[in-house]
Design a protein around this motif. Structure first.
Motif, PDB file in Angstrom:
ATOM      1  N   ILE A  19       0.800  -1.381  -0.015  1.00  0.00           N
ATOM      2  CA  ILE A  19      -0.048   0.020   0.017  1.00  0.00           C
ATOM      3  C   ILE A  19       0.786   1.318   0.064  1.00  0.00           C
ATOM      4  CG2 ILE A  19      -1.802  -1.290   1.045  1.00  0.00           C
ATOM      5  CD1 ILE A  19      -1.161   0.477   3.677  1.00  0.00           C
ATOM      6  N   VAL A  20       2.100   1.246  -0.017  1.00  0.00           N
ATOM      7  CA  VAL A  20       3.185   2.314  -0.088  1.00  0.00           C
ATOM      8  C   VAL A  20       2.872   3.202  -1.333  1.00  0.00           C
ATOM      9  CG1 VAL A  20       5.473   3.086  -0.001  1.00  0.00           C
ATOM     10  CG2 VAL A  20       4.628   1.118   1.563  1.00  0.00           C
ATOM     11  N   PRO A  21       2.813   2.619  -2.359  1.00  0.00           N
ATOM     12  CA  PRO A  21       2.565   3.447  -3.801  1.00  0.00           C
ATOM     13  C   PRO A  21       1.189   4.097  -3.586  1.00  0.00           C
ATOM     14  CG  PRO A  21       3.693   1.377  -4.393  1.00  0.00           C
ATOM     15  CD  PRO A  21       3.287   1.242  -2.659  1.00  0.00           C
ATOM     16  N   LEU A  22       0.156   3.305  -2.887  1.00  0.00           N
ATOM     17  CA  LEU A  22      -1.209   3.933  -2.999  1.00  0.00           C
ATOM     18  C   LEU A  22      -1.294   5.045  -2.105  1.00  0.00           C
ATOM     19  CD1 LEU A  22      -4.074   3.332  -3.574  1.00  0.00           C
ATOM     20  CD2 LEU A  22      -4.306   1.999  -1.463  1.00  0.00           C
ATOM     21  N   MET A  23      -0.624   4.951  -1.066  1.00  0.00           N
ATOM     22  CA  MET A  23      -0.511   6.232   0.034  1.00  0.00           C
ATOM     23  C   MET A  23       0.384   7.293  -0.737  1.00  0.00           C
ATOM     24  SD  MET A  23       0.035   4.382   3.778  1.00  0.00           S
ATOM     25  CE  MET A  23       1.690   4.992   3.838  1.00  0.00           C
ATOM     26  N   ASP A  24       1.266   7.057  -1.274  1.00  0.00           N
ATOM     27  CA  ASP A  24       1.810   8.233  -2.280  1.00  0.00           C
ATOM     28  C   ASP A  24       0.952   8.997  -3.347  1.00  0.00           C
ATOM     29  OD1 ASP A  24       4.136   7.862  -0.972  1.00  0.00           O
ATOM     30  OD2 ASP A  24       5.095   6.515  -2.578  1.00  0.00           O
ATOM     31  N   VAL A  25       0.243   8.037  -3.756  1.00  0.00           N
ATOM     32  CA  VAL A  25      -0.791   8.615  -4.802  1.00  0.00           C
ATOM     33  C   VAL A  25      -1.884   9.472  -4.069  1.00  0.00           C
ATOM     34  CG1 VAL A  25      -2.508   8.021  -6.390  1.00  0.00           C
ATOM     35  CG2 VAL A  25      -0.453   6.798  -6.597  1.00  0.00           C
ATOM     36  N   ILE A  26      -2.378   8.867  -2.964  1.00  0.00           N
ATOM     37  CA  ILE A  26      -3.394   9.743  -2.155  1.00  0.00           C
ATOM     38  C   ILE A  26      -3.070  11.044  -1.573  1.00  0.00           C
ATOM     39  CG2 ILE A  26      -4.660   9.539  -0.082  1.00  0.00           C
ATOM     40  CD1 ILE A  26      -5.209   6.648  -0.588  1.00  0.00           C
ATOM     41  N   PHE A  27      -1.761  10.999  -1.287  1.00  0.00           N
ATOM     42  CA  PHE A  27      -1.003  12.086  -0.593  1.00  0.00           C
ATOM     43  C   PHE A  27      -0.751  13.233  -1.803  1.00  0.00           C
ATOM     44  CE2 PHE A  27       0.402   9.742   3.243  1.00  0.00           C
ATOM     45  CZ  PHE A  27      -0.146  10.498   3.961  1.00  0.00           C
ATOM     46  N   ALA A  28      -0.449  12.717  -2.845  1.00  0.00           N
ATOM     47  CA  ALA A  28      -0.458  13.753  -4.211  1.00  0.00           C
ATOM     48  C   ALA A  28      -1.621  14.114  -4.555  1.00  0.00           C
ATOM     49  CB  ALA A  28       0.325  12.839  -5.421  1.00  0.00           C
ATOM     50  N   ILE A  29      -2.671  13.502  -4.454  1.00  0.00           N
ATOM     51  CA  ILE A  29      -4.108  13.922  -4.878  1.00  0.00           C
ATOM     52  C   ILE A  29      -4.614  15.023  -3.740  1.00  0.00           C
ATOM     53  CG2 ILE A  29      -6.457  13.518  -5.013  1.00  0.00           C
ATOM     54  CD1 ILE A  29      -5.528  10.826  -6.583  1.00  0.00           C
ATOM     55  N   LEU A  30      -4.267  14.833  -2.566  1.00  0.00           N
ATOM     56  CA  LEU A  30      -4.702  15.576  -1.272  1.00  0.00           C
ATOM     57  C   LEU A  30      -3.974  16.912  -1.432  1.00  0.00           C
ATOM     58  CD1 LEU A  30      -6.207  15.868   1.395  1.00  0.00           C
ATOM     59  CD2 LEU A  30      -4.036  15.139   2.458  1.00  0.00           C
ATOM     60  N   THR A  31      -2.521  16.827  -1.765  1.00  0.00           N
ATOM     61  CA  THR A  31      -1.748  17.965  -2.036  1.00  0.00           C
ATOM     62  C   THR A  31      -2.542  18.883  -3.130  1.00  0.00           C
ATOM     63  OG1 THR A  31       0.217  16.864  -1.149  1.00  0.00           O
ATOM     64  CG2 THR A  31       0.409  19.022  -2.329  1.00  0.00           C
ATOM     65  N   PHE A  32      -2.888  18.341  -4.114  1.00  0.00           N
ATOM     66  CA  PHE A  32      -3.370  19.030  -5.259  1.00  0.00           C
ATOM     67  C   PHE A  32      -4.952  19.596  -4.999  1.00  0.00           C
ATOM     68  CE2 PHE A  32      -6.728  19.040  -8.672  1.00  0.00           C
ATOM     69  CZ  PHE A  32      -6.016  19.829  -9.815  1.00  0.00           C
ATOM     70  N   PHE A  33      -5.551  19.157  -4.025  1.00  0.00           N
ATOM     71  CA  PHE A  33      -6.867  19.712  -3.694  1.00  0.00           C
ATOM     72  C   PHE A  33      -6.605  20.696  -2.768  1.00  0.00           C
ATOM     73  CE2 PHE A  33      -8.945  15.629  -5.218  1.00  0.00           C
ATOM     74  CZ  PHE A  33      -9.631  16.142  -6.269  1.00  0.00           C
ATOM     75  N   VAL A  34      -5.748  20.632  -2.017  1.00  0.00           N
ATOM     76  CA  VAL A  34      -5.277  21.655  -0.933  1.00  0.00           C
ATOM     77  C   VAL A  34      -4.818  22.797  -1.580  1.00  0.00           C
ATOM     78  CG1 VAL A  34      -3.991  22.303   1.128  1.00  0.00           C
ATOM     79  CG2 VAL A  34      -4.902  20.162   1.149  1.00  0.00           C
ATOM     80  N   MET A  35      -3.874  22.887  -2.521  1.00  0.00           N
ATOM     81  CA  MET A  35      -3.343  23.862  -3.038  1.00  0.00           C
ATOM     82  C   MET A  35      -4.344  24.532  -4.132  1.00  0.00           C
ATOM     83  SD  MET A  35      -0.379  24.023  -2.107  1.00  0.00           S
ATOM     84  CE  MET A  35       0.476  25.300  -3.081  1.00  0.00           C
ATOM     85  N   THR A  36      -5.097  23.823  -4.698  1.00  0.00           N
ATOM     86  CA  THR A  36      -6.352  24.371  -5.455  1.00  0.00           C
ATOM     87  C   THR A  36      -7.284  25.105  -4.677  1.00  0.00           C
ATOM     88  OG1 THR A  36      -6.024  22.417  -7.098  1.00  0.00           O
ATOM     89  CG2 THR A  36      -7.944  23.939  -7.314  1.00  0.00           C
ATOM     90  N   SER A  37      -7.590  24.603  -3.461  1.00  0.00           N
ATOM     91  CA  SER A  37      -8.809  25.233  -2.555  1.00  0.00           C
ATOM     92  C   SER A  37      -8.082  26.541  -2.150  1.00  0.00           C
ATOM     93  CB  SER A  37      -9.132  24.434  -1.682  1.00  0.00           C
ATOM     94  OG  SER A  37      -8.029  24.183  -0.552  1.00  0.00           O
ATOM     95  N   LEU A  38      -6.665  26.533  -2.038  1.00  0.00           N
ATOM     96  CA  LEU A  38      -6.217  28.143  -1.311  1.00  0.00           C
ATOM     97  C   LEU A  38      -6.196  29.009  -2.464  1.00  0.00           C
ATOM     98  CD1 LEU A  38      -3.029  26.512   0.796  1.00  0.00           C
ATOM     99  CD2 LEU A  38      -5.143  27.515   1.613  1.00  0.00           C
ATOM    100  N   LEU A  39      -5.871  28.573  -3.622  1.00  0.00           N
ATOM    101  CA  LEU A  39      -5.697  29.603  -4.840  1.00  0.00           C
ATOM    102  C   LEU A  39      -7.342  29.848  -5.267  1.00  0.00           C
ATOM    103  CD1 LEU A  39      -3.342  27.875  -7.029  1.00  0.00           C
ATOM    104  CD2 LEU A  39      -2.880  30.014  -5.545  1.00  0.00           C
TER     105      LEU A  39
END
Length: 134
Positions: A16-36
């Motif tokens: 599940i390590v690659p799955l967690m990497d993908v989830i954190f990348a998606i979470l980072t994308f949504f956080v940055m988009t919502s801030l902008l």
């Protein structure tokens, strides 16, 4: 090719390590988009709607008039008499400053016109009125 035999009793694993990497990348994308997308530049007011409104590239000075008629310059309370010198102090001498007026839709027309008149008298200042897109 390796065949499964009876001696191979290991249970299959899911890494599940690659799955967690993908989830954190998606979470980072949504956080940055919502801030902008949630960038606000004035006090919270209900802006009137206009279908012909255009977005300004860069906002430097924001004048806000709340529903009670109180005036704020870049979120700092001020009055009509001291508005002109404060805008002149904030303005850049080398380029035109953009002053955006955020007036609540419940504010009287006379008070908005008085603020607009003060802003228009300042040399080297462009004025815009904030609206929300309908």
């Amino acid at each position: 090719m390796r065949l499964l035999t009876d001696t191979d009793d290991r249970a299959p694993e899911v890494n599940i390590v690659p799955l967690m990497d993908v989830i954190f990348a998606i979470l980072t994308f949504f956080v940055m988009t919502s801030l902008l997308l949630s960038r606000t530049e004035g006090l919270p007011v209900n802006l009137p709607g206009a279908s012909s409104g255009k977005t300004q590239d860069q906002t430097k000075i924001v004048v806000t008039i709340d529903p009670q008629g109180a005036i704020a310059l870049n979120r700092q309370p001020t009055d009509l008499a001291s508005l002109t010198p404060k805008i002149q102090a904030l303005g850049n001498k080398n380029e035109e400053s953009l002053v955006v007026i955020n007036a609540d839709e419940k504010v009287g027309h006379g008070q908005v016109v008085a603020v607009m008149d003060r802003v228009r008298q300042i040399p080297g200042v462009k004025m815009g009125i904030a609206t929300k897109r309908q």
